[in-house]
Structure formats: C-alpha cells, structure tokens
Design a protein around this motif. Structure first.
Motif, PDB file in Angstrom:
ATOM      1  N   PHE A  28      29.897  38.253  -2.781  1.00 20.42           N
ATOM      2  CA  PHE A  28      29.143  39.206  -1.985  1.00 20.42           C
ATOM      3  C   PHE A  28      27.901  38.516  -1.427  1.00 20.42           C
ATOM      4  CE2 PHE A  28      30.540  43.611  -1.964  1.00 20.42           C
ATOM      5  CZ  PHE A  28      31.658  43.536  -2.768  1.00 20.42           C
ATOM      6  N   GLY A  37      28.378  42.492   1.356  1.00 22.26           N
ATOM      7  CA  GLY A  37      29.829  42.499   1.316  1.00 22.26           C
ATOM      8  C   GLY A  37      30.418  41.111   1.308  1.00 22.26           C
ATOM      9  N   ARG A  68      32.538  38.030   3.424  1.00 24.27           N
ATOM     10  CA  ARG A  68      32.778  37.489   4.755  1.00 24.27           C
ATOM     11  C   ARG A  68      33.282  36.072   4.619  1.00 24.27           C
ATOM     12  NH1 ARG A  68      28.066  38.162   9.187  1.00 24.27           N
ATOM     13  NH2 ARG A  68      28.101  40.247   8.263  1.00 24.27           N
ATOM     14  N   ALA A 121      38.829  44.166  -3.433  1.00 27.77           N
ATOM     15  CA  ALA A 121      37.515  44.700  -3.073  1.00 27.77           C
ATOM     16  C   ALA A 121      37.535  46.222  -3.026  1.00 27.77           C
ATOM     17  CB  ALA A 121      37.072  44.135  -1.728  1.00 27.77           C
ATOM     18  N   VAL A 167      35.284  48.876  -5.130  1.00 26.01           N
ATOM     19  CA  VAL A 167      34.491  49.950  -4.541  1.00 26.01           C
ATOM     20  C   VAL A 167      34.879  51.296  -5.149  1.00 26.01           C
ATOM     21  CG1 VAL A 167      34.037  51.230  -2.412  1.00 26.01           C
ATOM     22  CG2 VAL A 167      34.054  48.727  -2.383  1.00 26.01           C
ATOM     23  N   LEU A 196      32.690  51.723   4.068  1.00 26.19           N
ATOM     24  CA  LEU A 196      33.279  50.381   4.104  1.00 26.19           C
ATOM     25  C   LEU A 196      33.572  50.044   5.555  1.00 26.19           C
ATOM     26  CD1 LEU A 196      36.021  49.004   1.717  1.00 26.19           C
ATOM     27  CD2 LEU A 196      36.125  48.568   4.161  1.00 26.19           C
ATOM     28  N   CYS A 223      34.106  42.446   5.097  1.00 26.24           N
ATOM     29  CA  CYS A 223      33.851  43.877   4.930  1.00 26.24           C
ATOM     30  C   CYS A 223      32.444  44.078   4.384  1.00 26.24           C
ATOM     31  CB  CYS A 223      34.889  44.542   4.042  1.00 26.24           C
ATOM     32  SG  CYS A 223      34.982  43.912   2.361  1.00 26.24           S
ATOM     33  N   LYS A 224      31.760  45.059   4.945  1.00 24.16           N
ATOM     34  CA  LYS A 224      30.420  45.440   4.506  1.00 24.16           C
ATOM     35  C   LYS A 224      30.524  46.747   3.747  1.00 24.16           C
ATOM     36  CE  LYS A 224      27.022  45.019   7.469  1.00 24.16           C
ATOM     37  NZ  LYS A 224      26.223  45.103   8.728  1.00 24.16           N
ATOM     38  N   ILE A 225      29.757  46.867   2.688  1.00 25.09           N
ATOM     39  CA  ILE A 225      29.794  48.054   1.851  1.00 25.09           C
ATOM     40  C   ILE A 225      28.451  48.777   1.942  1.00 25.09           C
ATOM     41  CG2 ILE A 225      30.344  48.971  -0.435  1.00 25.09           C
ATOM     42  CD1 ILE A 225      32.563  47.269   0.818  1.00 25.09           C
ATOM     43  N   TYR A 226      28.516  50.091   2.112  1.00 20.96           N
ATOM     44  CA  TYR A 226      27.330  50.940   2.186  1.00 20.96           C
ATOM     45  C   TYR A 226      27.321  51.929   1.030  1.00 20.96           C
ATOM     46  CZ  TYR A 226      26.784  49.203   6.957  1.00 20.96           C
ATOM     47  OH  TYR A 226      26.614  48.395   8.048  1.00 20.96           O
ATOM     48  N   GLN A 235      23.206  49.234   3.283  1.00 18.01           N
ATOM     49  CA  GLN A 235      23.975  48.134   2.727  1.00 18.01           C
ATOM     50  C   GLN A 235      23.654  48.053   1.234  1.00 18.01           C
ATOM     51  OE1 GLN A 235      23.406  44.477   4.944  1.00 18.01           O
ATOM     52  NE2 GLN A 235      23.215  45.589   6.865  1.00 18.01           N
ATOM     53  N   ALA A 277      26.062  45.478  -5.667  1.00 16.81           N
ATOM     54  CA  ALA A 277      27.003  44.407  -5.325  1.00 16.81           C
ATOM     55  C   ALA A 277      27.548  43.748  -6.590  1.00 16.81           C
ATOM     56  CB  ALA A 277      26.329  43.368  -4.438  1.00 16.81           C
TER      57      ALA A 277
END
Length: 582
Positions: free
Chosen positions: A62, A66, A68, A86, A90, A156, A170-173, A179, A185
């Motif tokens: 992470f 997220g 990348r 992932a 989540v 997501l 993927c970005k996680i909120y 974020q 994380a």
C-alpha cells in the motif's frame, strides 16, 4: 500473499512459491504464463529465472491509499489475484469497523480496469457487503464524492491515475471519503495476508441482489453539489473560452456537463485526446507535469484563441493550467503560452477565494510540507487558519482535525480540493474555480500574471521547482534508500553555493508540527529550502526546491522574479551532486 523473497532464494524454493501462486490464480492467462516460466527456469533458462525473481521479489505494498504497479503475473504486479486478495482485505476491514456494510466501486478506462471491478464486486458481494458499482468509466472525484453521499463503509477506485499505460491500481477510501490512513492501510494489508486461498473465497454473481449498478444520477448529483460548493453567488459572469484536454482519460464527459451547466464556460477540447484510451497514444507519460504532455493543449489554445488552457490527468483528480504570456509573443503562438506550476495555481485560487469573500471566520487552508510556504503568508494576511501536512491527500483530507471548515487544500503536484464537499483532490471542481478566477480577471482587465505580481509585491517572489530521479527495479530501490541514508548521515554543507543552515529529519516525526514519522529530509538554506523524499507511487526520488526573494516597494517584480528563477535553476542543477546521484 507470497512472502518477500530471501536475498539468495534457491531456485527450488522460488519455483515452489511460483507454482503455489499460479495454482491459486483466478486468471488462466497469468497462471499459464507463470507455469510456463517455471518450466523454462527449471530447464535452465536464465532469462525465465530472472523474470520470476523479479515478479516474486516481493508483494505490492500500500502506497498512497492503495496499490499501484505494472500489469502482469505474480504478487509484485497488478492482476486478478492481487485484486481478489485486496478486495477480501477491504471486506474484512469494513466488517471489523462500525460503518455501513456497503462499498462503492468505480473505475477508469485503463487496461484491466473493467475486469478488476468485476472481480472486486464479486468478492465484496460474496463477503456479504452491498456493492454499488458506479457508471463506467468515471473520474476519481465522483467516487470520492459517492463514498460520502451514498453512506457506504468504504470506496474502491480502480485506477493508476497519471502512471504509465502499463500500470494499474486501486485506491481505497474510508466511510468519510478520505484515502485510507496508515493504520487502516495496515489493517487491510493484514486482512489480505489472512485471506487464505483465493479459490476458497465466496463470490457473488453479477445477478446477485447484493450487487447494484448505479446510474448516471450519481454524476449529476456530484456536479450539482460541486457547483454549489465551488462557485460564488450566482451573478452574470464574463464568458471564458477554455481549451481543455483529458489526456486520453475519463474526464471529458463530466467536464462537458460541468461547462454547460456553468453558464459562462465555452469548452474547446483537444479532440485527439478527448476519448478515453488506455494506451495514451499521443503522450509518453499521461501526466500533466511531464515535459511535452501538454503540447497539443497549448497548440489548441493558441489556435482557438482561448482565455485559458486546462488539463486533467487521466482519472481527472488533478488539474494543470496554462495562460497566454503577452510578453512572449502573440496569443496565436503556442510558444507564448505558459504552464503554471502547481504552487502558482494554488496561490491564485487561494487569493481568488479571499477576494471573492464570504469565507467562514474559522476557515482553514492547508498544504503539504513539500509545497510552497507562500500559502501560510496568504492565510495569515486573510485571517484564516493554516495547516501543513505530509505529502498526499490522505493527510490533507485530515487537516481540519478539530472541525474547522476547509476553504482550500492543495499540493504542488496539481492536486486541489475546494471546500469540504469531498475529501480528496478534485480536478473538475478545481477547473470550475479556475474558470471563475479567469472570468473575474477578464472583467477587471487583468491577467493571471498580473494577479501573481500583486501577490509577489505583498509577500515576495516564491520560485519553486522539482528535480527527480526515476530509479526502477531492486537496484533502483536500493539507490533511493542509500541516497536518503547518506543525506541523513552526512548532509551537504552547501547546495548550489548556499550554506545549509539546518537539517530537518522527519524519520521520527515532528510532534510540535503535528507531523508523524516520514521518510523526508529538509534542508534550510539562505533564502531557500530543499525537501527530499521518495515517491509513494512511483520508483522515484523527489526533491522540492523553493527560493524566496523579497520585493522592495517600487521594485521591478519581473527583475526580482528573474533573479529568483536564476537562483532556483542553480539549486536544481546542484541537487544531483548533493544527493550523490550526479
């Protein structure tokens, strides 16, 4: 997830890990590729062995909220197996928190994004969560808005933002549309490790009632709320001709809607870059900060006689702006158009909001430790609260810690958030505010350069720039670590002929400034500063430089600015040697 490889892992142990991963890979294509490489390596093919060692040297970690990385097989690449794990992480994280058992998912138009959303939705739904899949493709700010607007436990977003075409992520909120924080994380990463075999995870079919397809009304709601939050009171505005590029990303359809609804923006799109295209055929890197990325935009702005030129990055969460410099030539000459730095646009937006008025008495402006120090002076002048955070909007979104209303948050990497409608950078909301700024300047017979000069007379010329080194692979990562260690143990006495007055190392944090530990080193120089850190999203070492020159009363601002930029150029040229990377 596969454990990091030991320094000199025997081939047999490596092949065992490879085959174990491939046997549990939900994608037949990447599983077949790994089995083929394992067979070749076992037969003595050194290239195949080297490829496997690269793919299995570790697991994607992470970074900025997220994952990348480059598309490909194995734990160190973006693929269906990593996305499935992932999503399982989540799901477990959401279930363990006191939040609604629901997740909103969005995606851009990159290679693999559609399939990644399908995989994530199946896993999240299979875990018992309600899954709301946004219209596809969609800008990241819409997902950040939807996460709060739809009252879900997490968001997501499948995107690699401005990374090269070979990447995805993927970005996680969290449930507040931010974020995820470091602790969250870490919790997600642990849940990913504990997920067990991927083939054992329950999956929800596309027809499962727990999976819901959201319609275009979410985009309409986002745009209506953005107009109310970003634009000033309704009044007749001077029309603005805006040249625009989405850089082959997903911004165009939503920006068109925003422009039409504004009532004062006429949009002139760069047609060659308007349609979403995951190959980004007209740019080497789809990043507005990269040299040459905005060449087509500047040519188009000159051709149509625009008042301003703007660009979103591929997921439309960042904004770049360029204006005609009348001292450099005719408006019809692309060479007379100047791209403003991220700091410059941040100053202009802040100054515009203050001039427009109507701000809350306890309003807050925020920026990051690598952005210009000028925002602090503007805040003090306007009587606004000021906050400074670590790099990235996962930190900036938490700047109003005691509930102060956010007026503006920005980072020099072209990220801007206006108000607290959503808690992430928003290239579309920033575009509307920038267009309003230009409209007001046109009505006053002024330019963006006039506004920058006015700021400089009050607070001095602040010249900012960046130097970075892209160091890929295991060797590159080691060089980045070594450069940071060298800077801490033996910092230079001078940089570019300027004496280093003090060194700030944030490895242990700075509690008095509200800053947690970070891999950042700052050098305070005479009339300047240098801040160095590794990138959180790319294999880069980044160095941020600022030179400040006071402007005496009656002085020629242009001459002072030229002197500041000369000093900036000298420092940027000296940075590689100071870091031991010359």
């Amino acid at each position: 997830m596969a454990a990091d490889a030991p320094p000199s892992e025997p081939l047999g142990a490596l092949l065992a890990r490879v085959r174990s991963w491939a046997d549990d890979d939900p994608s037949p294509s990447t599983a077949s590729e790994l089995h083929g490489l394992a067979t070749a390596a076992e037969a003595g093919d050194q290239d195949a062995e080297d490829r496997l060692r690269d793919l299995f040297r570790g697991a994607l970690e992470f970074g900025t909220a997220g994952l990348r990385g480059a598309l490909g097989p194995g734990p160190d690449r973006m693929n269906l197996a990593v996305v499935r794990r992932a999503a399982a992480g989540v799901a477990a994280w959401v279930a363990a928190r006191d939040v609604p058992p629901a997740v909103a998912i969005g995606r851009d138009a990159r290679h693999g994004s559609e399939r990644f959303v399908e995989e994530a939705a199946a896993v999240l739904g299979g875990a018992g969560l309600q899954v709301h899949v946004l219209p596809a493709p969609v800008p990241t700010p819409v997902l950040a808005y939807a996460t709060r607007h739809m009252d879900v436990g997490a968001g997501l977003m499948v995107t690699a933002s401005h990374n090269p075409a070979a990447d995805n992520g993927c970005k996680i909120y969290d449930d507040e549309g931010r974020q995820v924080a470091e602790a969250d994380a870490t919790a997600i990463a642990r849940a990913m490790d504990a997920a067990g075999r991927l083939s054992d995870l329950p999956l929800a079919a596309a027809s499962d009632p727990r999976r819901h397809q959201v319609g275009p009304e979410i985009v309409d709601a986002y745009l209506a709320a953005t107009r109310r939050t970003v634009l000033g009171p309704a009044r007749p505005r001077t029309p603005v001709e805006v040249a625009y590029t989405a850089l082959h990303g997903v911004g165009s359809p939503v920006v068109r809607q925003a422009a039409r609804a504004s009532g004062f923006i006429t949009l002139h799109e760069v047609e060659a870059q308007a349609a979403a295209d995951p190959d980004f055929p007209t740019v080497a890197f789809p990043n507005p900060e990269e040299p040459g990325a905005l060449d087509l935009l500047l040519a188009h702005a000159a051709y149509v006689g625009a008042d301003v030129a703007v660009a979103n990055d591929p997921d439309a969460d960042r904004l770049a702006l360029a204006v005609w410099d009348r001292s450099a030539g005719e408006r019809s000459d692309p060479g007379a158009w100047r791209v403003l730095g991220g700091d410059q646009l941040g100053w202009l937006l802040a100054d515009h909001l203050v001039r427009r008025g109507g701000l809350p008495a306890d309003g807050l402006v925020a920026t990051t430790i690598v952005s210009s120090t000028l925002l602090r002076d503007l805040a003090r002048e306007a009587g606004l609260a000021y906050a400074e955070t670590l790099t990235g909007f996962k930190w900036l979104s938490r700047a109003p810690g005691d509930g102060q209303p956010l007026v503006l948050a920005y980072e020099e990497a072209l990220g801007y958030c206006v108000g607290d409608l959503l808690r992430d950078k928003d290239g579309i909301g920033a575009l509307l505010l920038a267009a309003e700024l230009v409209s007001d300047l046109l009505a006053e017979g002024r330019t963006a350069f006039d506004a920058l000069d006015h700021i400089a007379r009050r607070h001095g010329v602040h010249a900012t720039g960046q130097w970075s080194a892209r160091l890929e692979g295991a060797d590159g990562a080691a060089r980045i670590v070594a450069a940071m260690a060298r800077l801490r143990s033996t910092p230079p006495a001078t940089v570019g002929g300027r004496r280093v007055a003090s060194v700030t190392d944030l490895a242990a944090g700075a509690p008095s400034r509200g800053l947690p530990p970070a891999d950042v080193v700052g050098l305070a120089l005479e009339g300047a500063r240098v801040v160095v850190r590794p990138s959180g999203t790319e294999p880069k070492l980044k160095c941020y430089v600022e030179v400040v020159e006071p402007v005496a009363e009656g002085a020629d601002v242009a001459a002072v600015r030229a002197r500041a930029h000369e000093g900036l150029a000298g420092l940027l040229a000296a940075v590689p040697d100071a870091l031991g990377l010359a």
